[in-house]
Design an enzyme around this catalytic site. Structure first.
Site, short mmCIF file in Angstrom:
data_model
loop_
_atom_site.label_atom_id
_atom_site.label_comp_id
_atom_site.label_asym_id
_atom_site.label_seq_id
_atom_site.Cartn_x
_atom_site.Cartn_y
_atom_site.Cartn_z
N LEU A 142 0.34 -4.65 -5.86
CA LEU A 142 -0.34 -3.42 -5.44
C LEU A 142 0.44 -2.28 -6.05
O LEU A 142 1.68 -2.28 -6.03
CB LEU A 142 -0.30 -3.29 -3.91
CG LEU A 142 -1.47 -3.83 -3.08
CD1 LEU A 142 -1.17 -3.68 -1.60
CD2 LEU A 142 -2.77 -3.12 -3.41
N ASP A 143 -0.25 -1.28 -6.61
CA ASP A 143 0.44 -0.12 -7.17
C ASP A 143 1.37 0.51 -6.14
O ASP A 143 1.12 0.42 -4.93
CB ASP A 143 -0.58 0.94 -7.59
CG ASP A 143 -1.27 0.59 -8.89
OD1 ASP A 143 -0.75 -0.27 -9.62
OD2 ASP A 143 -2.34 1.17 -9.17
N SER A 144 2.39 1.23 -6.62
CA SER A 144 3.33 1.92 -5.72
C SER A 144 2.60 2.84 -4.74
O SER A 144 2.94 2.91 -3.56
CB SER A 144 4.33 2.75 -6.53
OG SER A 144 5.05 1.93 -7.39
#
Length: 281
Positions: A68-70
């Site tokens: 998952l993206d930051s």
């Protein structure tokens, strides 16, 4: 003596854990950082020294089932023990997201973390326009992954190469699957989507492509993964205060009971297993 025995039992229990469970990933840290924190917490609770002996740190097998993206939040599936071998199957399964898009602004990363690269008017777009466009992005479609991504070239992430200033060509469009796509809210310039998709799908690319289809541009503002395989955000994702050996043991029991009833994931696999394994957001 008693505390040493208790520590020994905790360590024994920790290293006997095996299977899949889910944690909540907050906004900010990378998926890898969340996993490292989880690992440190568990080893500390078990009384296993990690600073002095790096080899011991490797004994605890742990991995996650899809980056998952930051800036994204939500369900992060974790494999522990033999469960790490099940992560590829989970990667190919379906995921559900809630995404908030912004009309009229494009960025180099396709989300709110990037630099604005383009601005266009969006006042002409109606709710019906947006709903009609969504039909074009449902089913088996072709999608170009974003340059700022966890996909790799020569062993390095594309996002790392781009940040370093190296010229990176966009990956070719690839087949992805969208099971369902619906508009939940439209308050221009913001729109909220619910998406259910297969492995290797980028919601950021979807939002950007929707903007282009509407003759404007768009970027993703927020992203939450609400479901991954059978694991949901509400029922199964353990928040940080529940990252204990006992809580995870209980969660494993519950989560593993959900797996046998899942339909076969084989038919859902994409043609890019090595890329799917590093990125599903």
């Amino acid at each position: 003596m008693a505390s040493r025995e208790a520590g020994g039992k905790a360590a024994e229990k920790l290293f006997s854990l095996s299977g899949l469970f889910a944690v909540y990933k907050p906004k900010g840290p990378t998926s890898a950082a969340v996993l490292n924190l989880l690992k440190e917490r568990l080893l500390a609770e078990a009384g296993v020294q990690t600073k002095d002996n790096k080899r011991k740190r490797q004994v605890l097998k742990i991995g996650h089932g899809g980056t998952l993206d930051s800036a994204a939040t939500g369900v992060l599936v974790v494999g522990i023990g033999k469960g790490t071998k099940m992560l590829k199957t989970i990667l190919a399964g379906s995921k559900k997201y809630t995404a908030i898009g912004l009309l009229g602004k494009a960025t180099d990363t396709l989300d709110a973390t990037g630099k604005v690269t383009e601005e266009k008017p969006y006042d002409q777009i109606t709710k019906r326009d947006l709903e009609n466009v969504l039909q074009k992005f449902t089913g088996d479609i072709m999608q170009v992954p974003p340059l700022y991504s966890a996909l790799k070239k020569d062993g390095e992430r594309l996002s790392t190469l781009v940040k370093r200033g190296e010229a990176v060509e966009a990956k070719p469009a690839r087949p992805v699957r969208v099971y369902s796509l619906s508009l939940q809210q439209f308050q221009p310039p913001l729109f909220t989507l619910d998406v259910e998709c297969g492995g290797g799908f980028y919601v950021r690319s979807l939002v950007s492509d929707i903007g282009k289809e509407l003759s404007t541009c768009a970027s993703m503002q927020e992203l939450t993964r609400t479901k991954h395989g059978p694991f949901t955000l509400e029922e199964h994702a353990l928040h940080e205060d529940k990252w204990t050996i006992d809580e995870i043991a209980q969660s494993l029991e519950h989560c593993m009971s959900l797996l046998p009833g899942e339909p076969s994931h084989k038919k859902l696999k994409t043609e890019h297993p090595e890329e799917t394994a590093v990125s599903c957001e």
